[in-house]
Write an enzyme that holds these catalytic residues in place. Structure first.
Site, PDB file in Angstrom:
ATOM      1  N   LYS A 120     -28.026 -36.900   9.519  1.00  0.00           N
ATOM      2  CA  LYS A 120     -29.119 -36.460  10.380  1.00  0.00           C
ATOM      3  C   LYS A 120     -28.608 -35.401  11.368  1.00  0.00           C
ATOM      4  O   LYS A 120     -29.207 -34.359  11.535  1.00  0.00           O
ATOM      5  CB  LYS A 120     -29.715 -37.666  11.128  1.00  0.00           C
ATOM      6  N   GLU A 151     -16.974 -38.884  10.022  1.00  0.00           N
ATOM      7  CA  GLU A 151     -16.655 -39.445   8.699  1.00  0.00           C
ATOM      8  C   GLU A 151     -17.287 -38.583   7.601  1.00  0.00           C
ATOM      9  O   GLU A 151     -16.632 -38.222   6.612  1.00  0.00           O
ATOM     10  CB  GLU A 151     -17.210 -40.876   8.563  1.00  0.00           C
ATOM     11  N   ARG A 202     -31.744 -44.929  10.552  1.00  0.00           N
ATOM     12  CA  ARG A 202     -31.891 -46.158   9.750  1.00  0.00           C
ATOM     13  C   ARG A 202     -33.297 -46.311   9.181  1.00  0.00           C
ATOM     14  O   ARG A 202     -33.600 -47.320   8.542  1.00  0.00           O
ATOM     15  CB  ARG A 202     -31.479 -47.385  10.571  1.00  0.00           C
ATOM     16  N   GLU A 227     -28.881 -52.700  14.707  1.00  0.00           N
ATOM     17  CA  GLU A 227     -28.803 -51.434  15.449  1.00  0.00           C
ATOM     18  C   GLU A 227     -30.116 -51.207  16.210  1.00  0.00           C
ATOM     19  O   GLU A 227     -30.129 -50.556  17.247  1.00  0.00           O
ATOM     20  CB  GLU A 227     -28.519 -50.263  14.496  1.00  0.00           C
ATOM     21  N   LYS A 240     -16.942 -44.301  19.548  1.00  0.00           N
ATOM     22  CA  LYS A 240     -16.751 -42.961  18.953  1.00  0.00           C
ATOM     23  C   LYS A 240     -16.043 -42.052  19.955  1.00  0.00           C
ATOM     24  O   LYS A 240     -15.137 -41.299  19.610  1.00  0.00           O
ATOM     25  CB  LYS A 240     -18.107 -42.317  18.632  1.00  0.00           C
TER      26      LYS A 240
HETATM   27  O1  F6P Z   1     -23.155 -44.323  14.599  1.00  0.00           O
HETATM   28  C1  F6P Z   1     -24.435 -44.780  14.290  1.00  0.00           C
HETATM   29  C2  F6P Z   1     -25.274 -43.716  13.660  1.00  0.00           C
HETATM   30  O2  F6P Z   1     -25.701 -42.806  14.615  1.00  0.00           O
HETATM   31  C3  F6P Z   1     -26.450 -44.322  12.913  1.00  0.00           C
HETATM   32  O3  F6P Z   1     -27.523 -44.591  13.726  1.00  0.00           O
HETATM   33  C4  F6P Z   1     -26.704 -43.296  11.873  1.00  0.00           C
HETATM   34  O4  F6P Z   1     -27.491 -43.788  10.818  1.00  0.00           O
HETATM   35  C5  F6P Z   1     -25.295 -42.970  11.461  1.00  0.00           C
HETATM   36  O5  F6P Z   1     -24.557 -43.003  12.666  1.00  0.00           O
HETATM   37  C6  F6P Z   1     -25.091 -41.675  10.759  1.00  0.00           C
HETATM   38  O6  F6P Z   1     -25.497 -40.592  11.535  1.00  0.00           O
HETATM   39  P1  F6P Z   1     -25.781 -39.191  10.865  1.00  0.00           P
HETATM   40  O7  F6P Z   1     -26.849 -39.369   9.866  1.00  0.00           O
HETATM   41  O8  F6P Z   1     -26.187 -38.296  11.989  1.00  0.00           O
HETATM   42  O9  F6P Z   1     -24.507 -38.720  10.227  1.00  0.00           O
END
Ligand code: F6P
Length: 512
Positions: A196, A202, A256, A341, A486
């Site tokens: 998102k 990661e 989510r 969450e 984080k």
């Molecule tokens: O660390 C939690 C979170 O923000 C979740 O809410 C989300 O689904 C996930 O990390 C991944 O985030 P992104 O889609 O921005 O990589």
């Protein structure tokens, strides 16, 4: 907490608590009264899911009490605010528009979702037709909400017929990515980068390594093999993804809650656009039920009444979910993010400390495996654990029907045993062999497990989560609790920051 809400809770605390046995003995219509179906059109007429909450302790008094609580919490107007695209995620100043992805919501949100789906559908179709060359594998890279939904849906729906072989990789541990590399031919592999924010460490690290792997294995233009699924399309383009292969989704769709958006791209690629659309339609059927049904007849709200009862009035710290269906093996981990969450919070939407426990710990597994591992505690342990069972009447296998019959028999027997209790000793007197019973469970019995059913099951739990949040007065759409760790990891990486003695010693031991 307003006076009305406090009064509703005070009343609920006074409601007398019959045992499950007493509740069944006292009401011959209990099963019908506490069961309900959500249905949708299917090829052979209608299909649906039966939600049986009769083996929970809900009764007329508790339901009336919880209906008063829902009224005191302004449930109807909060539901309307959700479904009309109001900015109900107050801490982040935005709406939560996941239902618009299924066609229900503010007209502009629905129109935007429809246009984005059309674009995604065209790309899926083009790939299936070979416009991007031979594509046999997709490595889908994402984490949390950008991975759990796709992993669940691909695992549930793409077993028999997978148009493209999908590998979902989330962990930064390179072992995960290496496992996907080992299963894919680089010449026919595409990579989906699902994030998102398009900043998650990661995902971005794994994506860079996947491109490197393609380049090192004979693919001349690795970036040309990438599709980005994101609410931050500018960042994806800047990272090197061609605009034509960036599939955006709106910022107001929470991570989510994003399976319905372009985050569902790997699902559509694996099972085809029609089955992906069926998943949206199943979710939409639940949206319609949720939007138009009041009080405890609203099955999502009824489930939340039971959840609140066990968490707040009976002190249950966990809730377990067992899918008696191998294809739903990832459902408990999907629900863990959705529920924990969303509702694992310590302050209300207005920032005041909550006045009771919030989300219980969601856990679970697959039946019958779990029976031989953790059910001991459910039957005889000292923790009261409300259990949800999920099963499908139609089998997912083509073997001897005995397999499916034994599967379902075991599922129903567990619910019955938890409720009835008894003593396994011949003389009925051995305490080690005694089962106290009166342990609650709910059963979701699907006609079949297909795309529509999976969509309906997930949407049911989204709305159940929302209902719980409304009854507790919390905002289920933010997740600040994930940020501190984080930041600390970044501080460690940057160097120079001071930590406690234990962390400092661990870092030194690992040579970091
Ligand atoms: O660390 C939690 C979170 O923000 C979740 O809410 C989300 O689904 C996930 O990390 C991944 O985030 P992104 O889609 O921005 O990589």
């Amino acid at each position: 907490m307003t006076d009305k809400i406090a009064a509703a809770w005070a009343h609920l605390q006074q409601v007398s608590q019959a045992t499950l046995g007493q509740l069944f003995a006292g009401d011959a219509t209990r099963v019908e009264g506490l069961s309900g179906r959500i249905e949708w059109d299917a090829e052979e007429g209608t299909s649906g899911i039966l939600f049986d909450w009769s083996k929970t302790h809900l009764d007329a008094d508790l339901i009336a009490g919880f209906e008063s609580l829902a009224q005191a919490c302004d449930f109807a107007s909060k539901r309307a605010a959700l479904l009309s695209g109001e900015k109900i995620n107050n801490t982040e100043g935005r709406a939560a528009t996941h239902t618009a992805q299924r066609g229900m919501g503010d007209a502009a949100d629905v129109e935007e979702a429809t246009a984005l789906h059309a674009r995604m559908g065209m790309l899926v179709e083009a790939i299936h037709q070979g416009a991007l060359g031979e594509v046999n594998h997709l490595i889908h890279i994402g984490i949390g909400g950008s991975a759990l939904g796709p992993a669940l849906a691909v695992d549930a729906l793409a077993r028999d017929l997978s148009l493209v072989d999908v590998h979902v990789v989330s962990n930064i541990d390179g072992v995960a990515l290496e496992q996907a590399f080992a299963a894919c031919d680089p010449a026919t592999t595409m990579v989906a980068v699902a994030s998102k924010t398009f900043t998650t460490i990661e995902t971005m690290t794994n994506a860079a390594s996947a491109l490197k792997w393609l380049g090192e294995n004979g693919v001349s233009d690795p970036s040309g093999r990438v599709v980005a699924l994101t609410a931050n399309p500018e960042a994806a383009v800047e990272w090197g993804v061609d605009e034509t292969r960036v599939l955006p989704f709106p910022e107001s769709v929470g991570g989510r809650y994003s399976l319905w958006s372009s985050i569902g791209f790997p699902v559509a690629l694996a099972v085809g656009w029609d089955e992906f659309s069926a998943m949206l339609a199943g979710a939409r059927a639940v949206d319609e039920h949720f939007a138009s049904t009041d009080g405890a007849a609203n099955l999502c709200l009824r489930a939340a009444f039971a959840d609140q009862y066990y968490t707040r009035l009976r002190g249950c710290q966990t809730r377990a979910v067992f899918a008696y269906d191998e294809r739903l093996g990832l459902f408990p981990s999907y629900l863990q993010q959705l529920e924990m969450e969303s509702n694992g919070k310590r302050v209300t939407a207005s920032g005041a400390p909550v006045d009771g426990p919030t989300a219980p710990i969601t856990w679970g597994g697959v039946g019958t495996d779990a029976q031989h591992a953790v059910f001991q505690l459910l039957h005889q342990g000292t923790n009261l654990v409300p259990v949800d069972f999920i099963a499908s009447i139609a089998p997912g296998d083509a073997l001897d029907p005995a397999h499916h019959a034994i599967l379902l028999t075991n599922c129903f027997a567990q619910g019955a045993a938890l409720m009835a209790g008894g003593n396994m000793a011949a003389d009925g007197k051995d305490p080690a062999r005694a089962f106290p019973g009166n342990r609650p469970s709910a059963t979701m019995l699907c006609d079949d497990l297909d795309g529509a059913t999976l969509g309906a099951l997930i949407a049911f739990h989204e709305h159940r989560t929302f209902c719980n949040a409304v009854l507790m007065g919390i905002n289920p759409f933010d997740q600040f609790g994930v940020e501190l760790g984080k930041k600390m990891a970044k501080d460690i990486e940057a160097g120079g920051a001071e930590f406690d003695a234990s962390t400092t010693a661990l870092l030194a031991k690992a040579g970091l």
